[in-house]
Structures are given as structure tokens and as C-alpha cells.
Design a protein around this motif. Structure first.
Motif, PDB file in Angstrom:
ATOM      1  N   TRP A 273      -9.952  12.498   6.810  1.00 39.83           N
ATOM      2  CA  TRP A 273     -10.942  13.074   5.905  1.00 39.83           C
ATOM      3  C   TRP A 273     -11.008  14.581   6.116  1.00 39.83           C
ATOM      4  N   GLY A 274     -11.164  15.309   5.000  1.00 40.24           N
ATOM      5  CA  GLY A 274     -11.279  16.758   5.095  1.00 40.24           C
ATOM      6  C   GLY A 274     -12.588  17.162   5.741  1.00 40.24           C
ATOM      7  N   ALA A 275     -13.646  16.426   5.446  1.00 41.71           N
ATOM      8  CA  ALA A 275     -14.944  16.688   6.063  1.00 41.71           C
ATOM      9  C   ALA A 275     -15.142  15.703   7.212  1.00 41.71           C
ATOM     10  N   ALA A 276     -16.384  15.503   7.601  1.00 46.17           N
ATOM     11  CA  ALA A 276     -16.677  14.574   8.692  1.00 46.17           C
ATOM     12  C   ALA A 276     -16.296  13.146   8.281  1.00 46.17           C
ATOM     13  N   ALA A 277     -15.659  12.439   9.160  1.00 43.67           N
ATOM     14  CA  ALA A 277     -15.242  11.068   8.875  1.00 43.67           C
ATOM     15  C   ALA A 277     -16.461  10.147   8.843  1.00 43.67           C
ATOM     16  N   PRO A 278     -16.473   9.157   7.945  1.00 40.53           N
ATOM     17  CA  PRO A 278     -17.604   8.218   7.893  1.00 40.53           C
ATOM     18  C   PRO A 278     -17.688   7.401   9.175  1.00 40.53           C
ATOM     19  N   GLN A 279     -18.904   7.159   9.641  1.00 41.87           N
ATOM     20  CA  GLN A 279     -19.093   6.456  10.903  1.00 41.87           C
ATOM     21  C   GLN A 279     -19.718   5.070  10.758  1.00 41.87           C
ATOM     22  N   HIS A 280     -20.244   4.738   9.581  1.00 42.06           N
ATOM     23  CA  HIS A 280     -20.924   3.450   9.404  1.00 42.06           C
ATOM     24  C   HIS A 280     -20.253   2.565   8.363  1.00 42.06           C
ATOM     25  N   ALA A 281     -19.696   3.150   7.324  1.00 36.94           N
ATOM     26  CA  ALA A 281     -18.973   2.403   6.294  1.00 36.94           C
ATOM     27  C   ALA A 281     -17.936   3.333   5.689  1.00 36.94           C
ATOM     28  N   ALA A 282     -16.709   2.873   5.605  1.00 39.62           N
ATOM     29  CA  ALA A 282     -15.617   3.726   5.125  1.00 39.62           C
ATOM     30  C   ALA A 282     -14.891   3.050   3.976  1.00 39.62           C
ATOM     31  N   THR A 283     -14.379   3.870   3.056  1.00 37.13           N
ATOM     32  CA  THR A 283     -13.557   3.361   1.959  1.00 37.13           C
ATOM     33  C   THR A 283     -12.363   4.284   1.771  1.00 37.13           C
ATOM     34  N   TYR A 284     -11.289   3.710   1.222  1.00 36.71           N
ATOM     35  CA  TYR A 284     -10.096   4.487   0.914  1.00 36.71           C
ATOM     36  C   TYR A 284      -9.388   3.793  -0.233  1.00 36.71           C
ATOM     37  N   THR A 285      -8.927   4.553  -1.233  1.00 37.29           N
ATOM     38  CA  THR A 285      -8.252   3.998  -2.404  1.00 37.29           C
ATOM     39  C   THR A 285      -6.876   4.620  -2.546  1.00 37.29           C
ATOM     40  N   PHE A 286      -5.880   3.789  -2.786  1.00 35.27           N
ATOM     41  CA  PHE A 286      -4.533   4.308  -3.015  1.00 35.27           C
ATOM     42  C   PHE A 286      -3.963   3.685  -4.288  1.00 35.27           C
ATOM     43  N   ALA A 287      -3.228   4.502  -5.041  1.00 38.70           N
ATOM     44  CA  ALA A 287      -2.634   4.058  -6.301  1.00 38.70           C
ATOM     45  C   ALA A 287      -1.372   3.249  -6.028  1.00 38.70           C
ATOM     46  N   VAL A 288      -1.054   2.320  -6.927  1.00 43.62           N
ATOM     47  CA  VAL A 288       0.165   1.513  -6.816  1.00 43.62           C
ATOM     48  C   VAL A 288       0.983   1.677  -8.087  1.00 43.62           C
ATOM     49  N   ARG A 289       2.295   1.637  -7.943  1.00 43.38           N
ATOM     50  CA  ARG A 289       3.187   1.854  -9.087  1.00 43.38           C
ATOM     51  C   ARG A 289       4.122   0.673  -9.335  1.00 43.38           C
ATOM     52  N   GLU A 290       4.115  -0.306  -8.448  1.00 46.24           N
ATOM     53  CA  GLU A 290       4.964  -1.474  -8.650  1.00 46.24           C
ATOM     54  C   GLU A 290       4.470  -2.277  -9.841  1.00 46.24           C
ATOM     55  N   LYS A 291       5.303  -3.163 -10.354  1.00 46.78           N
ATOM     56  CA  LYS A 291       4.955  -3.937 -11.533  1.00 46.78           C
ATOM     57  C   LYS A 291       3.726  -4.813 -11.278  1.00 46.78           C
ATOM     58  N   PRO A 292       2.956  -5.102 -12.333  1.00 50.20           N
ATOM     59  CA  PRO A 292       1.780  -5.972 -12.180  1.00 50.20           C
ATOM     60  C   PRO A 292       2.175  -7.322 -11.583  1.00 50.20           C
ATOM     61  N   GLY A 293       1.293  -7.842 -10.756  1.00 49.07           N
ATOM     62  CA  GLY A 293       1.566  -9.107 -10.078  1.00 49.07           C
ATOM     63  C   GLY A 293       2.162  -8.940  -8.694  1.00 49.07           C
ATOM     64  N   THR A 294       2.413  -7.687  -8.282  1.00 48.98           N
ATOM     65  CA  THR A 294       2.945  -7.438  -6.945  1.00 48.98           C
ATOM     66  C   THR A 294       1.865  -7.707  -5.901  1.00 48.98           C
ATOM     67  N   THR A 295       2.238  -8.367  -4.823  1.00 47.99           N
ATOM     68  CA  THR A 295       1.306  -8.699  -3.747  1.00 47.99           C
ATOM     69  C   THR A 295       1.608  -7.861  -2.513  1.00 47.99           C
ATOM     70  N   TYR A 296       0.560  -7.340  -1.897  1.00 50.32           N
ATOM     71  CA  TYR A 296       0.685  -6.540  -0.691  1.00 50.32           C
ATOM     72  C   TYR A 296      -0.068  -7.205   0.457  1.00 50.32           C
ATOM     73  N   ARG A 297       0.430  -6.972   1.674  1.00 46.05           N
ATOM     74  CA  ARG A 297      -0.303  -7.288   2.883  1.00 46.05           C
ATOM     75  C   ARG A 297      -0.704  -5.962   3.527  1.00 46.05           C
ATOM     76  N   VAL A 298      -1.972  -5.775   3.801  1.00 40.54           N
ATOM     77  CA  VAL A 298      -2.447  -4.486   4.287  1.00 40.54           C
ATOM     78  C   VAL A 298      -3.364  -4.670   5.486  1.00 40.54           C
ATOM     79  N   LYS A 299      -3.238  -3.756   6.443  1.00 41.37           N
ATOM     80  CA  LYS A 299      -4.118  -3.727   7.603  1.00 41.37           C
ATOM     81  C   LYS A 299      -4.221  -2.286   8.084  1.00 41.37           C
ATOM     82  N   ILE A 300      -5.220  -1.982   8.890  1.00 42.07           N
ATOM     83  CA  ILE A 300      -5.416  -0.624   9.389  1.00 42.07           C
ATOM     84  C   ILE A 300      -5.788  -0.670  10.876  1.00 42.07           C
ATOM     85  N   ARG A 301      -5.665   0.480  11.524  1.00 40.50           N
ATOM     86  CA  ARG A 301      -6.171   0.627  12.884  1.00 40.50           C
ATOM     87  C   ARG A 301      -6.660   2.058  13.066  1.00 40.50           C
ATOM     88  N   ALA A 302      -7.636   2.222  13.947  1.00 43.08           N
ATOM     89  CA  ALA A 302      -8.299   3.514  14.113  1.00 43.08           C
ATOM     90  C   ALA A 302      -7.658   4.337  15.229  1.00 43.08           C
TER      91      ALA A 302
END
Length: 320
Positions: A273-302
Motif C-alpha cells: 500500500w502507498g499509504a498505511a497498510a490496513p490493520q483490521h480488514a484488507a481488500t485487494y482487486t486484480f483484473a483478469v484477462r483469460e477467457k470467461p469460465g477460467t478457474t483460479y486457485r489463490v492464496k496469500i501470506r503476510a
């Protein structure tokens, strides 16, 4: 000049013949111990699921060999403790044994034989069982858990239930059971489980709803560091498709300033984050370009305040 005695010469010869004088031996001179806890479950009319328990004290085990009636059926690596044997005959009894192999090429004795009789094949059975319902999990300390679910239905009979951790099948129980005990888990780690029902024709149900479990920390390990409440939601706004991630940051002794995001098991981006990082609830959105119906497996770590990477979140599957 003093010559060595006959006794001294015999002793020296004996030392040369032994692997080491004084009782020591070469590494892996003995074979590994016999695999324990071997069990077999009929998965369908043409397949069986063989499982065993790894030896925590095994030294140099590099793999296992699975035998069917004395004939080797499969070979697997040291990190594998279960295997599906396919291509079997319906309504037939089979006997399986397992032996371990170490780095020196030595084998353990074979395990005690375990037996299973496969069910009859039902002609033209193309209907899969219903999905298992109400999946629940109960922790059993830092290394085990017990799953339970409601029974599936089938037009013929449910022969087995397969337990998945993420995308990997890790256990199988009989179709008359609705519980499974999972062992060998790591402390302070988040796991995501689902269950599928299978019938005698090898038709598998849709997966049950997923359930998450965070195992207890080991003594002195400290609190768990995975992001919790992790969700992945597909969005389409003005024709632009994206995935929105949301989570609760881990409770640490300092500020969490970044995260790594993995798609389909591969590191894709680092979230900061450019400013202070959220400490209680966080969100992040990324665009996708693959064809509709594509399935992703996603996970994160801090990224933790000490600079190390924390434990992964639960892995989510999302279709866009």
C-alpha cells in the motif's frame, strides 16, 4: 625386530572384514523398518486405495513399493503414504503389502498383508452421487483433525469418500463412514478440506463445501501468522472482469506492510500500500484477462514485522 602375534593378525583381519571396527556401521547398512498402519479401501469396482503410516524415525527412506498378491504394482516416493491401484476386476478379492526402500538400496520386510473385496460393477451407471453436506472439522492438537459430514446418496451405492486438502486427495474412507481422522498435519498451519463421494463405477460427486482449520502452535512457536477470513470473489463491472480478495490481517507485534499473492501455486505479485497498510480488514482487486469460465486457485501470506514471510492463508478457488 618384534613380529605381531597371531592373535593380533586375526584381530586386524576381523576389523577389515567388518564394516567398522568397534561396532559402528556404514549409514543405512540395515534396511528400514517395516511400514506400519497399512490399510486398504475399495474405492470403486475397479480400484483400491492403499494407505500406510510413515515412520517418524526412518533414516534415509527414499520410497515405497506396493505389492498386489506378491507382484509389485506401484512405486512411490518417500513423501507419499497412499496410492490408488487401478485396473482391478470387480467382485474380486485382493491382497496388498508395502515395503520401504532406503538410500543404500536396502528394503524393509513387507508389511502384513491387508485384504479387500471390490464391489460388483453396475452396468450403465453414469450418475454421480450427491455431494456430501455439512462438512465440519475438529482439531486434534497440532498434528491431527477429525472431519465429519452428512451422507451422500446414489442411485446404486456410495462405495467411498475421498478427502481433499486443497486440490490434493489425502485420504479415503469407506462409503458406510461419515468421519475421517487426518494425521501428519503441521503446527500453526491453515488447511482447507473438502470431501467427494464416489460410487462403484468411479463416478465422483461434486465437492462438499470447504472447511478451514488452523492447527495449534507447537510449544514455543508463538501465535499463528496466516491471514484469516480469506475470501475470493469474482466481479464484472462495465465488462471488466476481476477478482476481489478480502481478509483479516494476522495479529502480530507490529505493522504488516505487504503480502505475497499466489495464483495456481505460483507467486504472482506482491501487494503493498502507498499509504498505511490496513490493520483490521484488507481488500485487494486484480483484473483478469483469460477467457470467461477460467478457474483460479489463490492464496496469500503476510510479510511479518521481522521481515520473514508468515503462514499461508487458506487457498480459495474462484471462477471468473
Amino acid at each position: 625386530m618384534q613380529h605381531p602375534s597371531r592373535f593380533a593378525l586375526l584381530a586386524a583381519t576381523a576389523c577389515l572384514l567388518l564394516t567398522a571396527c568397534g561396532g559402528g556401521g556404514q549409514p543405512h547398512a540395515r534396511g528400514p523398518s517395516t511400514p506400519a498402519g497399512v490399510s486398504v479401501q475399495a474405492s470403486s469396482a475397479t480400484s483400491a486405495h492403499v494407505m500406510w503410516t510413515p515412520d517418524a524415525t526412518a533414516d534415509g527412506v527414499t520410497g515405497y513399493e506396493i505389492f498386489r498378491a506378491g507382484t509389485k504394482a506401484r512405486t512411490v516416493g518417500a513423501g507419499t503414504t497412499m496410492v490408488d491401484i487401478i485396473g482391478l476386476r470387480p467382485s474380486t478379492a485382493y491382497e496388498f503389502t508395502v515395503r520401504a526402500k532406503n538410500a543404500a538400496g536396502r528394503f524393509s520386510p513387507r508389511s502384513r498383508p491387508v485384504r479387500v473385496t471390490l464391489p460388483a460393477r453396475v452396468p450403465d451407471d453414469h450418475r454421480a452421487p450427491s455431494r456430501p453436506g455439512d462438512l465440519r472439522v475438529r482439531a486434534g492438537g497440532a498434528h491431527a483433525a477429525t472431519l465429519s459430514w452428512t451422507r451422500s446418496t446414489d442411485d446404486v451405492r456410495v462405495t467411498s469418500y475421498d478427502v481433499y486438502q486443497g486440490q490434493s486427495k489425502i485420504h479415503t474412507v469407506g462409503g458406510d463412514l461419515t468421519t475421517a481422522r487426518i494425521t501428519g498435519l503441521r503446527p500453526a498451519t491453515v488447511y482447507t478440506f473438502t470431501v467427494r463421494a464416489r460410487d462403484g463405477a468411479d463416478n465422483s460427486s461434486a465437492p462438499s463445501g470447504s472447511v478451514d482449520l488452523t492447527t495449534a502452535s507447537a510449544p514455543g512457536q508463538g501465535p499463528s501468522t496466516e491471514p484469516t477470513g480469506f475470501r475470493a470473489t469474482a466481479r464484472t463491472v462495465k465488462g471488466v472482469r476481476s477478482v476481489e480478495l478480502s481478509w483479516v490481517p494476522p495479529d502480530t507485534d507490529g505493522e504488516v506492510t505487504g503480502y505475497q499473492m499466489y495464483l495456481d501455486g505460483k507467486l504472482t505479485t506482491t501487494i503493498v500500500w502507498g499509504a498505511a497498510a490496513p490493520q483490521h480488514a484488507a481488500t485487494y482487486t486484480f483484473a483478469v484477462r483469460e477467457k470467461p469460465g477460467t478457474t483460479y486457485r489463490v492464496k496469500i501470506r503476510a510479510k511479518l514485522p521481522d521481515g520473514n514471510w508468515g503462514t499461508f492463508s487458506a487457498e480459495r478457488t474462484v471462477t471468473v
